[in-house]
Design a protein around this motif. Structure first.
Motif, PDB file in Angstrom:
ATOM      1  N   VAL A   1     -57.441 -64.652  -8.988  1.00 34.66           N
ATOM      2  CA  VAL A   1     -56.591 -63.658  -9.640  1.00 34.66           C
ATOM      3  C   VAL A   1     -56.266 -62.577  -8.610  1.00 34.66           C
ATOM      4  CG1 VAL A   1     -56.309 -62.140 -11.623  1.00 34.66           C
ATOM      5  CG2 VAL A   1     -57.851 -64.111 -11.780  1.00 34.66           C
ATOM      6  N   ILE A   2     -54.979 -62.334  -8.381  1.00 34.42           N
ATOM      7  CA  ILE A   2     -54.566 -61.376  -7.357  1.00 34.42           C
ATOM      8  C   ILE A   2     -53.636 -60.326  -7.948  1.00 34.42           C
ATOM      9  CG2 ILE A   2     -54.838 -63.060  -5.490  1.00 34.42           C
ATOM     10  CD1 ILE A   2     -51.772 -63.323  -5.404  1.00 34.42           C
ATOM     11  N   ALA A   3     -53.654 -59.149  -7.340  1.00 31.34           N
ATOM     12  CA  ALA A   3     -52.689 -58.090  -7.649  1.00 31.34           C
ATOM     13  C   ALA A   3     -51.682 -58.058  -6.510  1.00 31.34           C
ATOM     14  CB  ALA A   3     -53.399 -56.755  -7.801  1.00 31.34           C
TER      15      ALA A   3
ATOM     16  N   PRO B   1     -40.267 -58.201  -8.177  1.00 36.26           N
ATOM     17  CA  PRO B   1     -40.173 -59.627  -7.857  1.00 36.26           C
ATOM     18  C   PRO B   1     -40.377 -59.955  -6.383  1.00 36.26           C
ATOM     19  CG  PRO B   1     -38.007 -58.719  -8.401  1.00 36.26           C
ATOM     20  CD  PRO B   1     -39.012 -57.673  -8.746  1.00 36.26           C
ATOM     21  N   ALA B   2     -39.982 -59.067  -5.472  1.00 40.55           N
ATOM     22  CA  ALA B   2     -40.141 -59.370  -4.051  1.00 40.55           C
ATOM     23  C   ALA B   2     -41.613 -59.399  -3.658  1.00 40.55           C
ATOM     24  CB  ALA B   2     -39.376 -58.352  -3.207  1.00 40.55           C
ATOM     25  N   ALA B   3     -42.362 -58.364  -4.059  1.00 42.16           N
ATOM     26  CA  ALA B   3     -43.799 -58.334  -3.761  1.00 42.16           C
ATOM     27  C   ALA B   3     -44.509 -59.513  -4.405  1.00 42.16           C
ATOM     28  CB  ALA B   3     -44.406 -57.015  -4.234  1.00 42.16           C
TER      29      ALA B   3
ATOM     30  N   ALA C   1     -46.443 -66.775  -2.534  1.00 36.07           N
ATOM     31  CA  ALA C   1     -46.214 -67.749  -1.469  1.00 36.07           C
ATOM     32  C   ALA C   1     -47.358 -67.746  -0.464  1.00 36.07           C
ATOM     33  CB  ALA C   1     -44.893 -67.445  -0.765  1.00 36.07           C
ATOM     34  N   THR C   2     -47.859 -66.558  -0.137  1.00 32.21           N
ATOM     35  CA  THR C   2     -48.981 -66.468   0.795  1.00 32.21           C
ATOM     36  C   THR C   2     -50.217 -67.145   0.221  1.00 32.21           C
ATOM     37  OG1 THR C   2     -48.135 -64.406   1.726  1.00 32.21           O
ATOM     38  CG2 THR C   2     -50.473 -64.866   2.052  1.00 32.21           C
ATOM     39  N   ALA C   3     -50.517 -66.873  -1.049  1.00 33.08           N
ATOM     40  CA  ALA C   3     -51.683 -67.487  -1.680  1.00 33.08           C
ATOM     41  C   ALA C   3     -51.544 -69.009  -1.747  1.00 33.08           C
ATOM     42  CB  ALA C   3     -51.883 -66.909  -3.076  1.00 33.08           C
TER      43      ALA C   3
ATOM     44  N   GLU D   1     -42.140 -59.103 -12.508  1.00 36.19           N
ATOM     45  CA  GLU D   1     -42.639 -59.997 -11.465  1.00 36.19           C
ATOM     46  C   GLU D   1     -42.429 -61.482 -11.709  1.00 36.19           C
ATOM     47  OE1 GLU D   1     -44.127 -56.169 -11.316  1.00 36.19           O
ATOM     48  OE2 GLU D   1     -44.811 -57.563 -12.894  1.00 36.19           O
ATOM     49  N   GLY D   2     -42.192 -61.892 -12.947  1.00 36.84           N
ATOM     50  CA  GLY D   2     -42.228 -63.311 -13.280  1.00 36.84           C
ATOM     51  C   GLY D   2     -41.326 -64.187 -12.447  1.00 36.84           C
ATOM     52  N   PHE D   3     -40.079 -63.762 -12.249  1.00 33.76           N
ATOM     53  CA  PHE D   3     -39.141 -64.621 -11.525  1.00 33.76           C
ATOM     54  C   PHE D   3     -39.558 -64.765 -10.061  1.00 33.76           C
ATOM     55  CE2 PHE D   3     -35.155 -65.709  -9.342  1.00 33.76           C
ATOM     56  CZ  PHE D   3     -34.750 -66.789 -10.113  1.00 33.76           C
ATOM     57  N   GLY D   4     -40.098 -63.710  -9.464  1.00 34.92           N
ATOM     58  CA  GLY D   4     -40.574 -63.818  -8.087  1.00 34.92           C
ATOM     59  C   GLY D   4     -41.717 -64.805  -7.973  1.00 34.92           C
ATOM     60  N   VAL D   5     -42.671 -64.739  -8.902  1.00 30.74           N
ATOM     61  CA  VAL D   5     -43.770 -65.697  -8.916  1.00 30.74           C
ATOM     62  C   VAL D   5     -43.234 -67.111  -9.095  1.00 30.74           C
ATOM     63  CG1 VAL D   5     -45.835 -66.434 -10.177  1.00 30.74           C
ATOM     64  CG2 VAL D   5     -45.420 -63.999  -9.767  1.00 30.74           C
ATOM     65  N   ALA D   6     -42.291 -67.275 -10.008  1.00 32.17           N
ATOM     66  CA  ALA D   6     -41.739 -68.600 -10.288  1.00 32.17           C
ATOM     67  C   ALA D   6     -40.972 -69.165  -9.104  1.00 32.17           C
ATOM     68  CB  ALA D   6     -40.846 -68.540 -11.524  1.00 32.17           C
TER      69      ALA D   6
END
Length: 229
Positions: free
Chosen positions: A42-44, A49-51, A57-59, A168-173
């Motif tokens: 679990v990360i913060a 969306p950019a962050a 992507a890094t994870a 944030e959802g769309f960035g994660v997706a």
């Protein structure tokens, strides 16, 4: 765009849960701990969306995951998702990515420059929504939180079935799709989408609901992946 395939039926889910801020991360981790679920990171990631995309992507580049979940608190569209309730995304929509024209908003997909939404695995998202007693529908990703009745009406005019908005959802997706990993979005509602009234926000209540939801989530993930549609 439909997100990547689930692991075979019966295979364990290694989760990556992406929140915006530390209090959301801690609320999610507390729920998973109560459920005895240890196969999760679990990360913060930071707000927006950019962050969220960069951290996801890094994870994903550093670890192997079977499912990515964008999670946290957000605004709920009345009457579908009242304060204190849970919302699960049927689709994850980039609600303000595009062009504003004299005729109205044009989504980025209609401009021919990419996708405007991601769809989690349908059977899984429906199963999770049912298990959590959640509102189920589009969750909108915005870079600017709605703060007026006019803006809320404009969003619901374009997305009449929307249940929640967050940042944030769309960035994660996007990052999950690039990595070929399926995605979910789970939000608990701290405020109603509309005129900005911080006094009416119930952040503590929404964080408590987030812990409860993630306490129930591991059992909800026991869906027959092979029957997804």
């Amino acid at each position: 765009m439909t997100s990547g395939p689930l692991p075979p039926a019966g295979a364990p889910h290694r989760l990556l849960v992406v929140t915006a801020v530390a209090v959301e991360r801690d609320a999610v981790a507390a729920g998973l701990h109560l459920a005895g679920h240890t196969a999760a990171d679990v990360i913060a990631a930071g707000a927006g969306p950019a962050a969220a995309a960069a951290a996801t992507a890094t994870a994903l580049a550093r670890g192997s995951y079977s499912l990515v979940i964008s999670a946290g608190i957000g605004g709920g569209f009345a009457p579908a998702a009242p304060v204190g309730t849970v919302a699960v995304a049927e689709s994850i929509v980039a609600a303000d990515l595009g062009a504003q024209t004299a005729e109205g908003f044009v989504p980025i997909a209609d401009l021919g420059f990419g996708t405007s939404q991601h769809r989690p695995p349908a059977a899984l998202s429906r199963s999770v929504a049912a298990a959590l007693g959640a509102a189920y529908g589009p969750v909108l990703t915005v870079s600017t939180v709605t703060g007026s009745a006019e803006r809320a009406a404009e969003l619901t005019g374009r997305h009449p079935d929307a249940v929640a908005e967050a940042m944030e959802g769309f960035g994660v997706a996007e990052a999950a799709a690039a990595g070929g990993v399926p995605v979910l979005e789970i939000r608990t509602v701290s405020n109603t989408v509309g005129p900005r009234d911080r006094a009416a926000w119930r952040i503590g209540e929404a964080l408590a609901a987030l812990t409860t939801a993630f306490g129930k989530l591991p059992a909800a993930l026991e869906v027959e992946a092979g029957h997804d549609d």
